[in-house]
Design a protein around this motif. Structure first.
Motif, PDB file in Angstrom:
ATOM      1  N   VAL A 238       0.857  -1.193   0.000  1.00  0.00           N
ATOM      2  CA  VAL A 238       0.000   0.000   0.000  1.00  0.00           C
ATOM      3  C   VAL A 238       0.890   1.239   0.000  1.00  0.00           C
ATOM      4  CG1 VAL A 238      -1.824   1.272   1.190  1.00  0.00           C
ATOM      5  CG2 VAL A 238      -1.783  -1.225   1.288  1.00  0.00           C
ATOM      6  N   LEU A 239       0.583   2.189  -0.870  1.00  0.00           N
ATOM      7  CA  LEU A 239       1.331   3.445  -0.956  1.00  0.00           C
ATOM      8  C   LEU A 239       0.469   4.589  -0.426  1.00  0.00           C
ATOM      9  CD1 LEU A 239       3.136   3.395  -4.429  1.00  0.00           C
ATOM     10  CD2 LEU A 239       4.219   3.615  -2.204  1.00  0.00           C
ATOM     11  N   ILE A 240       1.020   5.343   0.544  1.00  0.00           N
ATOM     12  CA  ILE A 240       0.333   6.509   1.094  1.00  0.00           C
ATOM     13  C   ILE A 240       1.342   7.637   1.195  1.00  0.00           C
ATOM     14  CG2 ILE A 240      -0.884   7.446   3.091  1.00  0.00           C
ATOM     15  CD1 ILE A 240      -1.993   4.733   3.668  1.00  0.00           C
ATOM     16  N   SER A 241       0.945   8.830   0.806  1.00  0.00           N
ATOM     17  CA  SER A 241       1.852   9.974   0.899  1.00  0.00           C
ATOM     18  C   SER A 241       1.956  10.443   2.341  1.00  0.00           C
ATOM     19  CB  SER A 241       1.354  11.117   0.007  1.00  0.00           C
ATOM     20  OG  SER A 241       0.124  11.614   0.484  1.00  0.00           O
ATOM     21  N   ASP A 266      -5.184   9.705  -4.846  1.00  0.00           N
ATOM     22  CA  ASP A 266      -4.884  11.131  -4.638  1.00  0.00           C
ATOM     23  C   ASP A 266      -5.882  11.823  -3.718  1.00  0.00           C
ATOM     24  OD1 ASP A 266      -2.561  11.140  -6.145  1.00  0.00           O
ATOM     25  OD2 ASP A 266      -3.619  11.594  -8.004  1.00  0.00           O
ATOM     26  N   HIS A 267      -6.712  11.049  -3.024  1.00  0.00           N
ATOM     27  CA  HIS A 267      -7.606  11.617  -2.015  1.00  0.00           C
ATOM     28  C   HIS A 267      -7.173  11.114  -0.639  1.00  0.00           C
ATOM     29  CE1 HIS A 267      -9.973  12.704  -5.463  1.00  0.00           C
ATOM     30  NE2 HIS A 267     -10.908  13.265  -4.725  1.00  0.00           N
ATOM     31  N   THR A 268      -7.595  11.832   0.389  1.00  0.00           N
ATOM     32  CA  THR A 268      -7.235  11.457   1.750  1.00  0.00           C
ATOM     33  C   THR A 268      -7.735  10.049   2.068  1.00  0.00           C
ATOM     34  OG1 THR A 268      -7.348  13.766   2.446  1.00  0.00           O
ATOM     35  CG2 THR A 268      -7.433  12.095   4.182  1.00  0.00           C
ATOM     36  N   THR A 269      -6.870   9.249   2.648  1.00  0.00           N
ATOM     37  CA  THR A 269      -7.213   7.864   2.980  1.00  0.00           C
ATOM     38  C   THR A 269      -8.325   7.827   4.018  1.00  0.00           C
ATOM     39  OG1 THR A 269      -4.912   7.252   2.590  1.00  0.00           O
ATOM     40  CG2 THR A 269      -6.280   5.651   3.755  1.00  0.00           C
ATOM     41  N   GLN A 270      -9.356   7.037   3.753  1.00  0.00           N
ATOM     42  CA  GLN A 270     -10.486   6.946   4.679  1.00  0.00           C
ATOM     43  C   GLN A 270     -10.133   6.078   5.882  1.00  0.00           C
ATOM     44  OE1 GLN A 270     -14.129   5.769   2.729  1.00  0.00           O
ATOM     45  NE2 GLN A 270     -13.530   6.752   0.808  1.00  0.00           N
ATOM     46  N   ASP A 271     -10.574   6.516   7.062  1.00  0.00           N
ATOM     47  CA  ASP A 271     -10.347   5.741   8.291  1.00  0.00           C
ATOM     48  C   ASP A 271     -11.528   4.793   8.470  1.00  0.00           C
ATOM     49  OD1 ASP A 271      -9.562   4.742  10.682  1.00  0.00           O
ATOM     50  OD2 ASP A 271      -9.565   6.646  11.764  1.00  0.00           O
ATOM     51  N   ASN A 272     -11.619   3.780   7.562  1.00  0.00           N
ATOM     52  CA  ASN A 272     -12.809   2.922   7.533  1.00  0.00           C
ATOM     53  C   ASN A 272     -12.482   1.445   7.766  1.00  0.00           C
ATOM     54  OD1 ASN A 272     -11.436   2.459   5.180  1.00  0.00           O
ATOM     55  ND2 ASN A 272     -13.190   2.764   3.815  1.00  0.00           N
ATOM     56  N   SER A 273     -11.293   1.144   8.269  1.00  0.00           N
ATOM     57  CA  SER A 273     -10.930  -0.244   8.549  1.00  0.00           C
ATOM     58  C   SER A 273      -9.759  -0.269   9.523  1.00  0.00           C
ATOM     59  CB  SER A 273     -10.549  -0.974   7.254  1.00  0.00           C
ATOM     60  OG  SER A 273      -9.349  -0.430   6.733  1.00  0.00           O
ATOM     61  N   GLU A 274      -9.494  -1.469  10.078  1.00  0.00           N
ATOM     62  CA  GLU A 274      -8.368  -1.596  11.008  1.00  0.00           C
ATOM     63  C   GLU A 274      -7.043  -1.228  10.322  1.00  0.00           C
ATOM     64  OE1 GLU A 274     -10.592  -3.930  10.396  1.00  0.00           O
ATOM     65  OE2 GLU A 274     -11.398  -4.784  12.249  1.00  0.00           O
ATOM     66  N   LEU A 275      -6.888  -1.662   9.072  1.00  0.00           N
ATOM     67  CA  LEU A 275      -5.648  -1.360   8.356  1.00  0.00           C
ATOM     68  C   LEU A 275      -5.485   0.137   8.138  1.00  0.00           C
ATOM     69  CD1 LEU A 275      -3.139  -2.136   6.706  1.00  0.00           C
ATOM     70  CD2 LEU A 275      -4.635  -2.363   4.719  1.00  0.00           C
ATOM     71  N   ASN A 276      -6.529   0.776   7.609  1.00  0.00           N
ATOM     72  CA  ASN A 276      -6.428   2.208   7.339  1.00  0.00           C
ATOM     73  C   ASN A 276      -6.195   3.004   8.625  1.00  0.00           C
ATOM     74  OD1 ASN A 276      -6.964   1.391   4.788  1.00  0.00           O
ATOM     75  ND2 ASN A 276      -8.797   2.631   4.472  1.00  0.00           N
ATOM     76  N   LEU A 279      -2.544   2.629   9.478  1.00  0.00           N
ATOM     77  CA  LEU A 279      -1.659   3.373   8.587  1.00  0.00           C
ATOM     78  C   LEU A 279      -1.747   4.872   8.831  1.00  0.00           C
ATOM     79  CD1 LEU A 279      -2.134   1.431   5.204  1.00  0.00           C
ATOM     80  CD2 LEU A 279      -0.489   1.035   7.044  1.00  0.00           C
ATOM     81  N   LEU A 280      -2.939   5.395   9.086  1.00  0.00           N
ATOM     82  CA  LEU A 280      -3.093   6.819   9.362  1.00  0.00           C
ATOM     83  C   LEU A 280      -2.426   7.205  10.682  1.00  0.00           C
ATOM     84  CD1 LEU A 280      -6.816   7.310   8.238  1.00  0.00           C
ATOM     85  CD2 LEU A 280      -4.767   8.183   7.087  1.00  0.00           C
ATOM     86  N   ALA A 281      -2.597   6.360  11.696  1.00  0.00           N
ATOM     87  CA  ALA A 281      -1.940   6.628  12.983  1.00  0.00           C
ATOM     88  C   ALA A 281      -0.424   6.557  12.831  1.00  0.00           C
ATOM     89  CB  ALA A 281      -2.429   5.613  14.030  1.00  0.00           C
ATOM     90  N   TRP A 282       0.030   5.611  12.036  1.00  0.00           N
ATOM     91  CA  TRP A 282       1.480   5.457  11.782  1.00  0.00           C
ATOM     92  C   TRP A 282       2.025   6.699  11.080  1.00  0.00           C
ATOM     93  CZ3 TRP A 282       3.376   0.009   9.876  1.00  0.00           C
ATOM     94  CH2 TRP A 282       4.735  -0.119  10.123  1.00  0.00           C
ATOM     95  N   ASN A 283       1.288   7.192  10.083  1.00  0.00           N
ATOM     96  CA  ASN A 283       1.697   8.408   9.388  1.00  0.00           C
ATOM     97  C   ASN A 283       1.803   9.590  10.339  1.00  0.00           C
ATOM     98  OD1 ASN A 283       2.255   7.723   6.758  1.00  0.00           O
ATOM     99  ND2 ASN A 283       0.550   8.844   5.864  1.00  0.00           N
ATOM    100  N   LYS A 284       0.875   9.670  11.280  1.00  0.00           N
ATOM    101  CA  LYS A 284       0.897  10.758  12.255  1.00  0.00           C
ATOM    102  C   LYS A 284       2.138  10.657  13.139  1.00  0.00           C
ATOM    103  CE  LYS A 284      -1.910  12.984  15.821  1.00  0.00           C
ATOM    104  NZ  LYS A 284      -3.208  12.951  16.571  1.00  0.00           N
ATOM    105  N   GLU A 285       2.478   9.439  13.545  1.00  0.00           N
ATOM    106  CA  GLU A 285       3.690   9.242  14.350  1.00  0.00           C
ATOM    107  C   GLU A 285       4.934   9.676  13.580  1.00  0.00           C
ATOM    108  OE1 GLU A 285       3.919   5.224  15.617  1.00  0.00           O
ATOM    109  OE2 GLU A 285       2.045   5.278  16.759  1.00  0.00           O
TER     110      GLU A 285
END
Length: 566
Positions: A238-241, A266-276, A279-285
C-alpha cells in the motif's frame, strides 16, 4: 473478384492486429503500431478498388500512404528490438522526420504536380484505380524506401554475423520480410499494379512479425523472471503519501483488504478499517518524528506484520510504502499448541534457517553465474568477500561506530551479492573484452538498481527486514562516491549507507590489484596510495584508519592467491 480479394486481406489484417494485441499485450516494441499501419494500408487499397471517381481514388491513395509510409521505419525499429541493438534516439527521430516529410509530399496529390505530374482515374476488372505520371516527390519516396531496405538488410546481416545471442529463426523471419518486400517491388512493376501485390505483402509481413513476436517473448528472460516473481508474490503493498493521500496498492492488497477499494487515488485515505486506521496513525507518528519500522495488525481474524519503507519523492516529501505480510498460519500454530510454543518456535526457526540457507546458496549461485558470464572480473566475488571480512574484523573492535554484531555478520553475508544485478545486463556488454562505450557504460550502471530488486525479491520472504535492507544497500550503493559523484543515486557523505561505503573500498581495491582484460594489475603500494588519495572524495574518510590497519592482512591474502584465483 478484386474487391473480394482485397476485402479478405483487409479482414485478415484487422484480425492479426487484434490477435497480436491480445497475445502480446505486455510486450514492448513497435509491433501494435506496425500491425495497425498494415490494416490502414490494406483498407486504403480496398477503398481505392471501390472508388468510382478520381477524388475518391486520390483520398484512398492518401490513406494507403498514411499506413504504408510508416511500415519501413517501424520494421527497422522491430529489427533493432529483435537484434538487441541500441540505436541513438536522435537518429530514430531523424528517420521519423524524414518519413513525415515524404508523407507530406504524398498528401499534396490533387493540389499540385509535385508528387504526381498528372493523374487519371481508371477501372480495371471492375475495380477502381488510377494511372499517374510520377513527379519529383515520388522519386524522393522511392529513394526513401530503397534507403530503408538497405538499412534493414545491413542490420540483419550484421546481426547474423555478430549477434549470437539473437534467435536465428527470428533473423530468418526478418530476412524473409525484406526478401518479400524487395521481390514485391519488381512484381508490382511487372504487373503494373500495386493494388494486387502490396496488400498481400503487408499481410505476409504481419504473419512473419507475429512469429517474431512469439520468439522474442519466448526468449525475453527479464520479462519471464518479472512475471514469475509477480505471480509468486503473496504480500500486500500500500502506498500513502506523507499527507495521508492514498496513492494505490497491488491486487493482493485489494483482495485481502476490501475497504481499500473505497479509497480514491490522490484523495485522503479513509479511516474505515483496522488497516487504514493503523496506517493513518502510523503516518501521524512519522510526522512527529517517531519512525517505527514494523507493526502488528489483526483484521478479520487474521494476523499481519506491517513493514514501513520511506521512499523520497522530493527533498521535502516522501512516499510511505507499507508491506503487509500474512502471519496468520504461524500465529494460529503457536496458539493451537499452547504449552508447546517453545518447541514450535524452535521448529519454525530451524525450518526458516534451512530455507534461508537454500535461499542464500541460490543467491550466491546466481552471483557466481554473473561472474562466469563476466569476462572482466575472474574470481572477484570470492576476493571482495574476503576483503570485506578483513575490514569488518577491524571495525568490530571500534565501539564508536555503534554497530551491532548482526550488522557486521549481515555485511559479510551480503558481500557476495553486491554485483548480482549484472545477471540482468546483456552479454554483449558484460562479456565485452575491453573498455565500454559511453552508451554501454550507461547500461552497465543500471546493475546496482537491478541487483537491489533481485535481492529484495529473493530474500524478503526468508530473511529479516534488517538483513534484506543491508543486502539491498550493498547491491544498490556500492558504486556511490563520498563526494556525491557516484551512481546510481549520486548520494553524498553519510547519506550513503555504511555497509555500501565499506563494500566500495573492498570492490575498488580488488579492481586495482587484480588483472583485467583491459589493464594489468597494480602493485599493492600503488593501490594503497590510490585508496588513501580517494579518502574524502571517493571513499569515506572515517574508514581511513581501518584501511591502513588492514593493509598488511589484505596484502597477505592477495599474495596467497593462486593463478586461478586472481
Amino acid at each position: 473478384m478484386v474487391v473480394l480479394y482485397l476485402t479478405i486481406l483487409t479482414v485478415v489484417a484487422a484480425l492479426n492486429f487484434l490477435l497480436q494485441y491480445r497475445i502480446n499485450s505486455k510486450q514492448g516494441g513497435p509491433y501494435p503500431l506496425l500491425f495497425f499501419c498494415v490494416f490502414i494500408a490494406c483498407l486504403g487499397h480496398l477503398l481505392l478498388a471501390r472508388s468510382t471517381n478520381l477524388d475518391q481514388a486520390i483520398l484512398s491513395n492518401k490513406m494507403i500512404y498514411l499506413g504504408s509510409m510508416f511500415l519501413p521505419v517501424l520494421t527497422f525499429k522491430a529489427s533493432l528490438f529483435v537484434c538487441k541493438i541500441k540505436f541513438p534516439a536522435w537518429s530514430y527521430d531523424l528517420l521519423m522526420l524524414i518519413v513525415f516529410v515524404v508523407l507530406g509530399f504524398s498528401l499534396t496529390v490533387g493540389s499540385n504536380d509535385f508528387y504526381y505530374k498528372s493523374i487519371k482515374y481508371i477501372q480495371t476488372n471492375g475495380a477502381g484505380n488510377f494511372v499517374a505520371e510520377y513527379g519529383l516527390g515520388h522519386d524522393i519516396f522511392n529513394a526513401c524506401m530503397v534507403g530503408f531496405v538497405v538499412i534493414n538488410v545491413s542490420l540483419i546481416v550484421y546481426a547474423f554475423i555478430k549477434k549470437k545471442n539473437v534467435s536465428f529463426k527470428s533473423l530468418t523471419a526478418l530476412s524473409a520480410i525484406e526478401a518479400v518486400s524487395i521481390l514485391s517491388f519488381f512484381v508490382s512493376r511487372f504487373v503494373e499494379s500495386d493494388t494486387m501485390v502490396m496488400p498481400a505483402v503487408y499481410v505476409f509481413d504481419q504473419f512473419a512479425l507475429m512469429y517474431i513476436c512469439f520468439r522474442v517473448q519466448r526468449y525475453d528472460i527479464e520479462q519471464i523472471v518479472s512475471q514469475m516473481l509477480e505471480t509468486q508474490n503473496v504480500n500486500s503493498y500500500v502506498l500513502i503519501s506523507s499527507d495521508n493521500k492514498f496513492l494505490g496498492c497491488n491486487t493482493v492488497a485489494y483482495d485481502n483488504f476490501p475497504a481499500l477499494r473505497n479509497c480514491r487515488i490522490d484523495h485522503t485515505t479513509q479511516d474505515n478499517s483496522e488497516l487504514n486506521h493503523l496506517l493513518l496513525a502510523w503516518n501521524k507518528e512519522i510526522s512527529q518524528g517517531k519512525v517505527t519500522a514494523e507493526k502488528k495488525l489483526e483484521s478479520d481474524g487474521k494476523f499481519y506484520k506491517v513493514l514501513l519503507r520511506q521512499l523520497p519523492l522530493s527533498r521535502s516529501a516522501k512516499i510511505h510504502l507499507f508491506k503487509i505480510e500474512d502471519e496468520t498460519s504461524m500465529h494460529n500454530y503457536i496458539n493451537m499448541l499452547g504449552s508447546n510454543n517453545v518447541r514450535l518456535e524452535m521448529m519454525l526457526k530451524e525450518n526458516d534457517s534451512q530455507i534461508r540457507s537454500i535461499q542464500e546458496q541460490m543467491v550466491v549461485g546466481m552471483a557466481h553465474m554473473v561472474e562466469n558470464r563476466d569476462s572482466n572480473t575472474g574470481s572477484h566475488i570470492k576476493r571482495t568477500s574476503k576483503a570485506v571480512q578483513i575490514l569488518v574484523e577491524y571495525l568490530r573492535k571500534d565501539p564508536t561506530l555503534g554497530q551491532s554484531e548482526f550488522f557486521y555478520d549481515s555485511l559479510v553475508s551480503a558481500a557476495p551479492m553486491h554485483d548480482i544485478g549484472k545477471i540482468a545486463i546483456d552479454d554483449r556488454i558484460l562479456r565485452k573484452p575491453g573498455r565500454f562505450t559511453p552508451q554501454e557504460y550507461a547500461e552497465m550502471k543500471e546493475h546496482p538498481e537491478k541487483g537491489a530488486m533481485i535481492v529484495e525479491n529473493l530474500l524478503t520472504s526468508v530473511e529479516s527486514p534488517d538483513f534484506v535492507r543491508i543486502a539491498k544497500n550493498v547491491a544498490r550503493y556500492h558504486h556511490e562516491r563520498y563526494d556525491g559523484f557516484g551512481y546510481p543515486k549520486k548520494l553524498k557523505g553519510t547519506d550513503i549507507p555504511l555497509e555500501a561505503r565499506i563494500m566500495a573500498i573492498a570492490d575498488v581495491y580488488d579492481a586495482l590489484v587484480s588483472k583485467r582484460c583491459y589493464k594489468a594489475e597494480m602493485s599493492f603500494g600503488e593501490a594503497y596510495e590510490i585508496i588513501l588519495e580517494g579518502m574524502g572524495t571517493q571513499f569515506d574518510p572515517s574508514l581511513k584508519d581501518c584501511f591502513i590497519a588492514c593493509r598488511k592482512k589484505l596484502e597477505e591474502y592477495y599474495s596467497s592467491l593462486g593463478e586461478d584465483e586472481v
